[in-house]
Design a protein around this motif. Structure first.
Motif, short mmCIF file in Angstrom:
data_model
loop_
_atom_site.label_atom_id
_atom_site.label_comp_id
_atom_site.label_asym_id
_atom_site.label_seq_id
_atom_site.Cartn_x
_atom_site.Cartn_y
_atom_site.Cartn_z
N GLY B 115 11.19 84.72 -24.00
CA GLY B 115 11.37 86.02 -23.37
C GLY B 115 12.81 86.20 -22.92
N ALA B 116 13.16 87.45 -22.65
CA ALA B 116 14.53 87.73 -22.21
C ALA B 116 14.84 87.11 -20.85
CB ALA B 116 14.77 89.24 -22.18
N ASP B 117 13.79 86.59 -20.17
CA ASP B 117 14.01 85.88 -18.90
C ASP B 117 14.35 84.41 -19.12
OD1 ASP B 117 11.57 85.08 -19.91
OD2 ASP B 117 10.60 84.97 -17.95
N GLY B 118 14.37 83.96 -20.39
CA GLY B 118 14.73 82.58 -20.70
C GLY B 118 13.55 81.64 -20.81
N ASN B 119 12.35 82.10 -20.51
CA ASN B 119 11.16 81.24 -20.57
C ASN B 119 10.40 81.45 -21.88
OD1 ASN B 119 11.22 80.00 -17.90
ND2 ASN B 119 10.90 82.08 -17.14
N PRO B 120 9.74 80.38 -22.39
CA PRO B 120 8.94 80.53 -23.60
C PRO B 120 7.87 81.61 -23.43
CG PRO B 120 9.14 78.23 -22.99
CD PRO B 120 9.71 79.03 -21.85
N ALA B 121 7.57 82.33 -24.51
CA ALA B 121 6.63 83.46 -24.40
C ALA B 121 5.53 83.39 -25.46
CB ALA B 121 7.38 84.78 -24.52
N ILE B 122 5.90 83.15 -26.73
CA ILE B 122 4.94 83.09 -27.83
C ILE B 122 5.17 81.80 -28.60
CG2 ILE B 122 4.31 84.12 -30.07
CD1 ILE B 122 3.26 85.79 -27.82
N GLN B 132 -3.24 74.19 -41.00
CA GLN B 132 -3.74 75.18 -40.05
C GLN B 132 -2.82 75.26 -38.83
OE1 GLN B 132 -7.29 74.48 -37.53
NE2 GLN B 132 -8.14 76.33 -38.48
N VAL B 133 -2.51 76.49 -38.43
CA VAL B 133 -1.74 76.72 -37.20
C VAL B 133 -2.48 77.75 -36.35
CG1 VAL B 133 0.51 76.11 -38.18
CG2 VAL B 133 -0.32 78.48 -38.35
N LYS B 134 -2.00 77.94 -35.13
CA LYS B 134 -2.61 78.93 -34.25
C LYS B 134 -1.51 79.69 -33.51
CE LYS B 134 -3.42 75.33 -30.76
NZ LYS B 134 -4.44 74.59 -29.98
N ILE B 135 -1.88 80.89 -33.05
CA ILE B 135 -0.96 81.74 -32.29
C ILE B 135 -1.32 81.62 -30.82
CG2 ILE B 135 -0.17 84.10 -31.92
CD1 ILE B 135 -1.18 84.69 -34.84
N SER B 136 -0.33 81.30 -29.97
CA SER B 136 -0.59 81.13 -28.54
C SER B 136 0.44 81.92 -27.74
CB SER B 136 -0.49 79.65 -28.14
OG SER B 136 -1.23 78.83 -29.01
N LYS B 137 0.06 82.25 -26.50
CA LYS B 137 1.06 82.79 -25.59
C LYS B 137 1.18 81.85 -24.40
CE LYS B 137 -1.96 86.07 -23.09
NZ LYS B 137 -2.14 87.51 -22.76
N ILE B 138 2.34 81.87 -23.75
CA ILE B 138 2.59 80.96 -22.64
C ILE B 138 3.23 81.75 -21.50
CG2 ILE B 138 4.73 80.24 -23.81
CD1 ILE B 138 4.51 77.56 -22.33
N ASP B 139 2.74 81.52 -20.28
CA ASP B 139 3.33 82.25 -19.15
C ASP B 139 4.48 81.44 -18.53
OD1 ASP B 139 2.28 80.37 -17.39
OD2 ASP B 139 0.58 81.63 -16.79
N THR B 140 5.10 82.02 -17.53
CA THR B 140 6.31 81.39 -16.98
C THR B 140 6.01 80.14 -16.17
OG1 THR B 140 6.22 82.92 -15.12
CG2 THR B 140 7.63 83.53 -16.96
N SER B 141 4.72 79.91 -15.86
CA SER B 141 4.38 78.66 -15.18
C SER B 141 3.99 77.58 -16.17
CB SER B 141 3.24 78.89 -14.18
OG SER B 141 2.06 79.23 -14.87
N GLY B 142 3.96 77.91 -17.47
CA GLY B 142 3.67 76.93 -18.50
C GLY B 142 2.24 76.92 -18.98
N THR B 143 1.41 77.84 -18.48
CA THR B 143 0.01 77.90 -18.92
C THR B 143 -0.07 78.54 -20.30
OG1 THR B 143 -0.73 78.10 -16.64
CG2 THR B 143 -2.30 78.77 -18.37
N ILE B 144 -0.72 77.83 -21.23
CA ILE B 144 -0.80 78.29 -22.61
C ILE B 144 -2.19 78.83 -22.90
CG2 ILE B 144 -0.67 77.57 -25.04
CD1 ILE B 144 1.38 75.44 -24.18
N SER B 195 4.30 90.28 -17.26
CA SER B 195 4.86 91.64 -17.41
C SER B 195 6.16 91.65 -18.21
CB SER B 195 5.12 92.28 -16.03
OG SER B 195 3.93 92.31 -15.27
N ARG B 196 6.36 90.61 -19.03
CA ARG B 196 7.58 90.62 -19.84
C ARG B 196 7.41 91.54 -21.04
NH1 ARG B 196 8.62 84.32 -20.72
NH2 ARG B 196 6.35 84.33 -20.88
N THR B 197 8.54 92.07 -21.53
CA THR B 197 8.46 93.07 -22.60
C THR B 197 9.38 92.78 -23.78
OG1 THR B 197 10.16 94.39 -21.50
CG2 THR B 197 7.87 94.94 -20.98
#
Lengths: 73, 369
Positions: B115-122, B132-144, B195-197
């Motif tokens: 994300g533009a905040d510097g933290n991993p997002a997708i 096989q792979v999967k699509i995940s999202k990750i929040d700024t606390s590291g929860t995937i 709320s990242r965009t």
């Protein structure tokens, strides 16, 4: 007076011959910084690699396949 | 009125969307290493791991599962966008004989969008199942949170795969994966966290499930705001002395700056400003019918405590030198990448392939105060 002039003159000659004697050690350190490979880089810019790329779009039937839509399946 | 409307419709259909290139690169001078990048290195020996008519090496990355430290190779920050496309040639490499490995290690990270905040997002991650792979999202606390698990047997294929990713980083968003231009995985819905965009950086990693002597190999990495499935990255490597070779160094264009792998013990140097080093580049055009989108450059270098403190990238075309803005270097070797020129500076028109293959076309650097 002669002796004093001689000493001052000798000091001036020494400074002219060895200007580093007048430089503070801290500046010497900065000016002769060593990088990780032991190369003196005091006043040098160094470049170890340059590469360029051309981004090409494959045409289909002579047409660039870029749609007004950003996404389609 | 109908005729006019029809003509307008035709015009709209014919007008291509403006393609904004956000990043392009495929070698070590284009990325920064993740802090735990034990094995993230160029491989210039196994030619089955990249397209030899476009590139001269691939980057191999051992598997890892840390979204913040890798192992991965990270792009420079690019213009933040909500909708973007990612493109690369990829390979699950056996370390010696080709792209034949199918196994993915569970929860290892193939691709990481920040994300533009510097933290991993997708994240695009391995599942532990073959191909096989999967699509995940990750929040700024590291929860995937896993969003979609792709079909078994879809990717990696056991060969050299073109991977394209469509990402609409929005609450009503989408992530779509393509192998060799065919969709094999999709998730529609809220792909955001915190709320990242916007996304402004990406990192390539490894998912090879066969052990730590095996890799995921990467080449031809492109990120753009329009569909990338038809894009290719052609390496224009230095191959001869250009118009001016005034930096110090023996055979600067054929023995030093043309390095596939950065060698910081081998460099050209100058203690003065306004000194130019230019090189001719590869001019064997890959067979096919292409239109150029942009010229991109990167370099590796340093400056001393005194002397030149900046440099400009130089493009020599039509008998004149065109300089970038001043770029800063540090006192230790570092990369400056992703200098993008979408137009020929001599004509302010789109590039033609002939501009790059013309006698007298050079790329290079100039030392600056």
């Amino acid at each position: 007076v002669r002796r004093r002039s001689f000493i001052l003159g000798a000091a001036l000659v020494m400074l002219l011959a060895f200007p580093s004697l007048a430089a503070p050690p801290a500046n010497n350190e900065a000016a002769t910084k060593l990088n990780g490979y032991g190369v003196l880089q005091g006043a040098q810019a160094q470049v170890s690699k340059i590469v360029a790329y051309g981004v090409l779009i494959t045409k289909t039937g002579g047409v660039v396949p870029v749609s007004p839509l950003t996404h389609w399946r | 009125v109908r005729r006019l409307a029809f003509a307008l419709l035709l015009l709209l259909a014919a007008a291509p969307a403006h393609a904004t290139l956000l990043f392009a690169g495929g070698e070590d001078s284009d990325f920064t290493l993740g802090t735990s990048c034990g094995t993230c290195a160029p491989d210039s020996t196994d030619t089955s791991t990249w397209r030899t008519n476009f590139a001269r090496e691939s980057l191999l990355i051992v598997r890892g599962s840390s979204p913040t430290t890798g192992p991965f190779l990270k792009t420079p920050a690019f213009t933040a966008e909500t909708v973007l496309w990612f493109h690369a040639q990829t390979c699950n490499y056996d370390g010696s004989g080709g792209c034949n490995m199918l196994k993915t290690a569970s929860n290892t990270i193939l691709l990481n969008f920040f994300g533009a905040d510097g933290n991993p997002a997708i994240l695009i991650r391995g599942t532990g199942t073959d191909s096989q792979v999967k699509i995940s999202k990750i929040d700024t606390s590291g929860t995937i949170t896993d969003l979609a698990t792709c079909g078994a047997g879809t990717y990696p294929s056991g060969g050299l795969d073109q991977l394209d990713v469509y990402l609409n980083y929005a609450v009503a968003g989408e992530v779509t994966l393509y192998r060799n231009s065919s969709q094999f995985c999709d998730y529609t819905g809220d792909v955001t966290t915190n709320s990242r965009t916007q996304i402004n950086q990406a990192a390539i990693g490894g998912i090879n499930g066969n052990g730590l002597s095996f890799y995921t190999n990467w080449s031809e990495i492109i990120i753009a705001t329009t569909r990338t499935t038809a894009m290719n990255l052609w390496t224009l490597a230095p191959n001869g002395a250009g118009n001016a070779t005034d930096w110090t160094g023996a055979n600067p264009c054929t023995a030093i700056v043309n390095a596939k792998t950065i060698n910081q013990a081998s460099y050209i140097n100058t203690a003065s400003t306004a000194v130019i080093n230019e090189c001719t580049v590869t001019n064997s055009v890959p067979s096919g019918d292409y239109t150029p989108l942009a010229l991109v450059m990167s370099m590796n270098g340093l400056v001393g405590a005194t002397g030149p403190q900046n440099f400009d990238f130089l493009t020599r075309t039509g008998g004149a030198d065109y300089a970038s803005s001043d770029m800063a270097l540090t006192n230790t070797f570092g990369n400056v990448g992703n200098y993008i020129q979408t137009l020929n500076p001599a004509s302010s028109a789109a590039w033609a392939i002939g501009d790059w293959t013309a006698v007298g076309f050079n790329v290079g650097v100039e030392s600056k105060p």
